[in-house]
Design an enzyme around this catalytic site. Structure first.
Site, PDB file in Angstrom:
ATOM      1  N   ASP A 383       5.727  13.414 -28.813  1.00  0.00           N
ATOM      2  CA  ASP A 383       5.388  14.576 -29.760  1.00  0.00           C
ATOM      3  C   ASP A 383       5.302  16.161 -28.774  1.00  0.00           C
ATOM      4  OD1 ASP A 383       4.064  17.391 -30.162  1.00  0.00           O
ATOM      5  OD2 ASP A 383       1.636  15.880 -30.140  1.00  0.00           O
ATOM      6  N   HIS A 384       6.301  16.912 -29.365  1.00  0.00           N
ATOM      7  CA  HIS A 384       7.018  18.202 -28.659  1.00  0.00           C
ATOM      8  C   HIS A 384       6.116  19.227 -28.061  1.00  0.00           C
ATOM      9  CE1 HIS A 384       9.350  20.580 -26.494  1.00  0.00           C
ATOM     10  NE2 HIS A 384      10.959  20.212 -27.363  1.00  0.00           N
TER      11      HIS A 384
END
Lengths: 411, 729
Positions: A383-384
């Site tokens: 999850d950036h």
């Protein structure tokens, strides 16, 4: 004085649950903590335990019925109250014993509170949603039709449970905007969605569409890991698996790169001190992801035992609710199916998931020489929002280091 | 012992009878004209009765057989610019007037039926039969016969209904500076109805050049005049209104003519109204071809005695005696008349192929059924090309003005630039601008065009209607409170509202009616209605409702330019409001059929008007609902801004109609119905309404407030809309 037992909130934010089975007959004496019923939410089958010592005198929720959280489900009495008139008690408490399960959900009656109520026009009468009549606004029907939707699928939040525009729009948004009506050939079977299927669909769609995934690939030499496993299993009666070692290695990697042990929330990042790691278990009903708590504090054998126990109970549908919640990281392994590599979807609210492929002998280059070694391919989905590329790469590097020199997995 | 002084009536009351000498000295052309007309009318009426007995006259046929003397005698001396109107029994007056007009005062009994006269007979017969070639395209029939060209203003099916309209015509004739008069015909049945008596009073007060011609045939259907009134000498009414009155034998055409001559002298010289009572007899029952005796309310002997006094027999006898004609000549006149009517009948009927020996209407002569709604009102094309201005969008410099002052300002400006405009109502000429100041300063500037009326809504609005139909003047009538329209309901709805359509669709009725909604003023159950709902049921009326001073100017100008009757709604709650009005420009119009969006929004379309616009805006701010508030401005069915409404509903999918008054007479019911027809598939919830309660608001302050809708009720309505949106918006 009899005591009413009410449906507990087995899962955050659900409003209702199904009483799947009673585990003790009416009239049985039970002790506090003893499991007395199984309740199904969309995620799991959960055991409900007795909150007191006493006699479970009467079921109020029939098997298969849906009860609102907080609704009465049973009456408890003490040993010496056995002759008490339960009907009178119920009447006094204004509780009606529900009949066989109905697929109804009681809508809210809007309160008309005005000082200057001019004219009683229509009195709003609450309506049961039965199968004969569906209430939807003309606009909602038109919208549903244009999207190829059966209004029966949509939950109405308008007055008296009327399906209104907002309900259709929400349904369309959560189920994907292009709903294609597939004409199933007559020979195919139509399988109605279980709650679990619907939940998986909803959660993973939400994850895939709202979490900015990025992917890192790695290939690890697992010769030494395989050897370690062989040695461990000489000692242990239960079989430690590659997956157990991978889970332990993941926790160790979080120890190396603690900044990666975070999850994203709207307000802030939450960083965990321990490693709570979920493992993916395939069950008849669907994919379940129970959580191993504090892997960083477990020995490899403890990891193995815990994982085995969770997996077994998962397949039996007997996980407790707290066992499937939480964690910041998941490991999922399709190597046993011969899958070379794959990218997995992050389980919200976690921030990463490691997808493990099959270990295979391969030609690798060592010091300019071609050698044969067992390698496996990994794909880390991240999850950036919570973890940037470099941080994820650091973690993956730490992980691979531990896996390739597995002594460091055990420590 | 008290002393008594015999008081005398202000005007004379006489009975006129002819002497031999009168016949001898009568103008022979006049006698010849009367003979010819009497026969034409008699033959015509007999033909109509014949057609009626064959079932070819749809509806009633009220014959004037026996009463021709009164009509012919009184009309023979009138010019085309004099006007007449009559009642349901009006063929004889109509024919006399139209034949007068086409023959220009010269009939030749040896060649009686000219082409023009044949045409008159045929078109009148066609109109009575409901055929397209008739004077009103078949729509008027017997009871709505009209020919403006000939000065026949139109017969009327409401007993006494045409009398106030005649007063309006007379008013216009006088104000235009002519010596013309209007004669209004009605019978003993009508003389006791409010319209007639109110108009007698009004005509006398205002010295109108009109003649109230009472055809006393003694029977109103089956009720004898002595049963219906304490004074069966009907001309006596003149005494009570200071109107000079003549009683005359209506079976003596010369006597009638001479009485009318005396009355004309009085009227044309500015004396005011007159009354002539002509004693006549209808030989047949109220309608149809049976004698009244067949129905048992009078005797055959009585009928026989009146038959002997047949005006046709009388005039023939007198003319023969003087030597102006012989019996053969009289018979020839009769023959020519009968033949002319047979020709007319033949033109309009044919043999019925399915029933041997029977006649039917020629099918091709019927009007096209698509004509049914043509001319219900005008097409508003009179507004094309006029200067439009939208106050909320205009960049022009403005000046602050109070609402009530804007009313006076725009009326002043219009009266200044257009001398046709006349304002009438109770007390508008006093109290510095009427009861609210709406006509401030006007009576000083235009004393002869600001008319304070007696308390007779029916008569004075009807006078306004007659004025509008004449067209030389444009009336702006005020009803002090909206509920007073009930007092005038016949003139407002049966006459003014229907005049254009009823008479074939061509008459413009440029009348403006002002009234003020007064909910909140404590005037009680009989003063506080909102009339919009009732007026919306009458398709001939247009309705405008300005909510700001600037809009008032533009809408009043549009109302005055329109050729239809327009109700301009005001509200006491708005009178003291201040607003920005374009400086130095009181000539603009609000665009026809254009509503104003006062607040843009996306969650609900609020449709409202008048004082409820500002209350709605307040309620929207309080409730937090993102409402689009539309100020309708044009309220009647035909003028409503459906374009704006449609665009809004398609966006919001919810409708809240907001009005103040009681539910029974409320405006929103028809609008709700129309919306659900047009926009059903765009509605996300039922159309919701805010309105008052069941009962009319009473004077008790708290009960009044409880009876009407205000900000709190609108907030509630918005909350209901919010709930209707469901949990996902």
């Amino acid at each position: 004085m009899p005591i009413i037992m009410r449906m507990p909130e087995v899962l955050a934010n659900v409003t209702e649950a199904i009483l799947t089975s009673w585990m003790v007959p009416e009239g049985t004496a039970v002790t506090e903590g003893q499991p007395i019923a199984e309740v199904e939410t969309e995620k799991a089958l959960v055991e409900v335990t007795s909150e007191m010592n006493g006699v479970l005198a009467r079921y109020l929720a029939p098997v298969g019925s849906t009860a609102q959280i907080g609704a009465p489900i049973a009456i408890f009495i003490t040993q010496d109250e056995k002759g008490v008139d339960l009907d009178a008690f119920l009447a006094q408490e204004s509780i009606t014993q529900p009949a066989a399960p109905a697929t109804a959900h009681a809508p809210e009656i809007p309160a008309t509170k005005s000082n200057n109520e001019p004219v009683e026009t229509a009195i709003e009468v609450p309506r049961e949603r039965t199968s004969e009549r569906l209430f939807a606004s003309p606009l909602a029907r038109k919208l549903a039709k244009s999207h190829g939707l059966d209004p029966e699928l949509i939950i109405g939040t308008g007055p008296d449970g009327r399906i209104v525009r907002g309900d259709v729009e929400k349904f369309v948004a959560s189920s994907g905007d292009k709903t294609v009506t597939v004409q199933a050939p007559a020979s195919n079977e139509a399988i109605p969605h279980s709650r679990m299927r619907k939940a998986i669909a909803r959660r993973l769609t939400e994850s895939k569409s709202t979490v900015p995934h990025f992917y890192l690939n790695a290939e690890c030499n697992v010769d030494l890991l395989l050897e370690l496993r062989r040695q461990l299993n000489q000692w242990s009666s239960t079989k430690v698996s590659i997956n157990d070692l991978i889970v332990k290695a993941s926790a160790a990697a979080f120890g190396d790169v603690p900044d990666a042990n975070v999850i994203w929330t709207d307000k802030e990042l939450l960083r965990f001190a321990d490693s709570d790691i979920s493992i993916a278990v395939t069950t008849e009903k669907g994919l379940v992801t129970p959580v191993l708590r504090g892997v960083n504090k477990m020995s490899i054998f403890e990891v193995n035992q815990t994982a085995l126990d969770l997996a077994t109970r998962a397949r039996q549908g007997r996980l407790k609710q707290h066992e499937i919640e939480g964690g910041s990281f998941s490991v999922t392994n399709l190597g046993m199916f011969g899958v070379q590599s794959f990218s997995a979807i992050i389980n919200p609210p976690q921030s990463a998931i490691l997808a493990v492929g099959a270990a295979k002998p391969k030609a690798i280059v060592v010091d300019g020489q071609i050698k044969i070694a067992n390698t496996l391919e990994l794909t880390l989905s991240v999850d950036h929002r919570a973890i940037d590329g470099a941080l994820a790469a650091q973690w993956l590097s730490a992980f691979c280091k531990r896996i390739e020199e597995p002594m460091w997995v055990l420590i | 012992m008290t002393s008594h002084l015999d008081l005398t009536p202000a005007q004379p009351w006489v009975e006129i009878t002819t002497q031999e000498s009168d016949w001898a000295s009568a103008n022979p052309q006049t006698l010849e004209n009367m003979l010819g007309q009497l026969h034409l009318i008699r033959a015509f009426e007999e033909a109509v009765l014949q057609l009626a007995s064959e079932g070819l006259v749809h509806g009633p046929a009220h014959s004037s057989v026996g009463q021709e003397g009164g009509a012919v005698g009184s009309i023979i001396g009138l010019s085309t610019s004099d006007a007449i109107n009559g009642s349901h029994r009006g063929h004889h007056q109509f024919l006399a007037k139209v034949i007068n007009h086409v023959s220009q005062g010269k009939l030749d009994v040896t060649n009686l039926v000219t082409a023009d006269i044949q045409n008159v007979l045929q078109r009148t017969m066609a109109e009575i039969l409901g055929l397209a070639q008739g004077y009103c395209h078949g729509r008027g029939g017997s009871m709505h016969l009209q020919s403006f060209e000939a000065g026949a203003l139109g017969t009327n099916a409401i007993v006494g209904g045409g009398v106030p309209l005649a007063a309006g015509n007379a008013w216009a004739q006088k104000k235009a500076g002519t010596r013309d008069i209007t004669v209004t015909y009605f019978g003993d049945g009508a003389v006791n109805i409010g319209s007639v008596l109110e108009t007698m009073n009004l005509a006398s007060a205002w010295k109108l050049p009109m003649c109230f011609f009472i055809e006393n045939n003694m029977y109103a259907v089956s009720t004898h005049v002595s049963e219906a009134t304490g004074e069966p000498r009907l001309s006596a009414r003149g005494l009570g209104f200071a109107i000079p009155s003549w009683q005359v034998d209506g079976m003596d055409p010369l006597a009638v003519h001479l009485a009318m001559k005396e009355a004309e002298e009085y009227m044309r010289n500015g004396g005011g109204p007159t009354i002539i009572e002509a004693n006549v007899y209808r030989f047949f029952h109220q309608n149809g071809s049976f004698p009244g005796s067949a129905f048992g309310y009078r005797s055959k002997e009585e009928e026989a005695s009146w038959r002997e006094r047949d005006p046709l027999l009388r005039i023939a006898k007198e003319m023969i005696e003087i030597g102006l004609i012989d019996q053969a000549g009289v018979d020839s006149v009769r023959d020519q008349a009968v033949r002319a009517c047979e020709i007319a009948m033949a033109e309009l009927t044919q043999d019925n192929p399915t029933a041997a020996g029977k006649r039917m209407i020629r099918p091709e002569l019927w009007p096209d059924t698509s004509f049914v709604n043509v001319g219900v009102r005008g097409d508003a094309s009179e507004l094309d090309g006029l200067e439009n201005l939208e106050p909320s969008e205009s960049k022009a410099t403005t000046v602050e003005m109070k609402f009530v002052d804007a009313i006076a300002a725009v009326l002043d400006r219009r009266m200044e630039t257009d001398s046709r405009i006349v304002v009438l109502g109770e007390d508008i000429h006093r109290l510095n601008g009427g009861t609210n100041g709406a006509t401030k300063g006007l009576s000083k500037k235009y004393p002869d065009r600001i008319l304070g009326t007696p308390i007779s809504e029916n008569a004075f609005v009807g006078l306004g209607g007659g004025m509008a139909l004449d067209g030389r003047f444009i009336p702006v009538v005020e009803f002090m409170y909206p509920d007073f329209m009930w007092v005038a309901a016949d003139q407002v709805f049966n006459q003014i509202g229907k005049a254009r359509h009823m008479f074939g669709g061509q008459n413009a009725v440029p009348l403006v009616l002002r009234t003020k909604v007064a909910m909140g003023s404590g005037y009680g159950s009989q003063h506080l209605m909102d009339p919009a709902g009732i007026f919306a049921t009458s398709p001939g009326w247009r309705i405008v409702a300005p909510s700001t001073p600037a809009d008032y100017v533009g809408l009043m100008n549009a109302a005055l330019a329109l050729q239809d009757p327009v109700l301009v709604l005001e509200h006491v709650d708005l009178y003291q409001d201040l607003g920005q009005v374009p400086e130095g420009n009181l000539d603009y119009h609000i665009e026809f059929s254009k509503a104003a969006i006062r607040r843009k929004g996306s969650d609900v379309t609020v449709l409202t008007y008048l004082s409820m616009v500002k209350h709605s805006l307040t309620a929207v701010e309080q409730s937090g609902v993102d409402a689009e508030v539309i100020d309708l401005r044009w309220l009647d069915r035909a003028s409503l801004d459906w374009v704006t409404i449609e665009e809004s509903i398609k966006k919001t999918n919810a409708v809240l109609i907001v009005e103040q008054g009681a539910i029974g007479t409320s405006y929103g019911a028809w609008l709700t119905d129309e919306i659900q027809r047009r926009f059903f598939d765009y509605l996300d919830q039922p159309v919701t309404r805010v309105h008052g309660g069941e009962a009319s608001p009473s004077i008790s302050k708290v009960l009044e407030r409880a009876a009407i809708a205000g900000v709190e009720e609108i907030v509630e309505g918005l909350a209901k809309i919010q709930r209707g949106m469901g949990g996902n918006r």
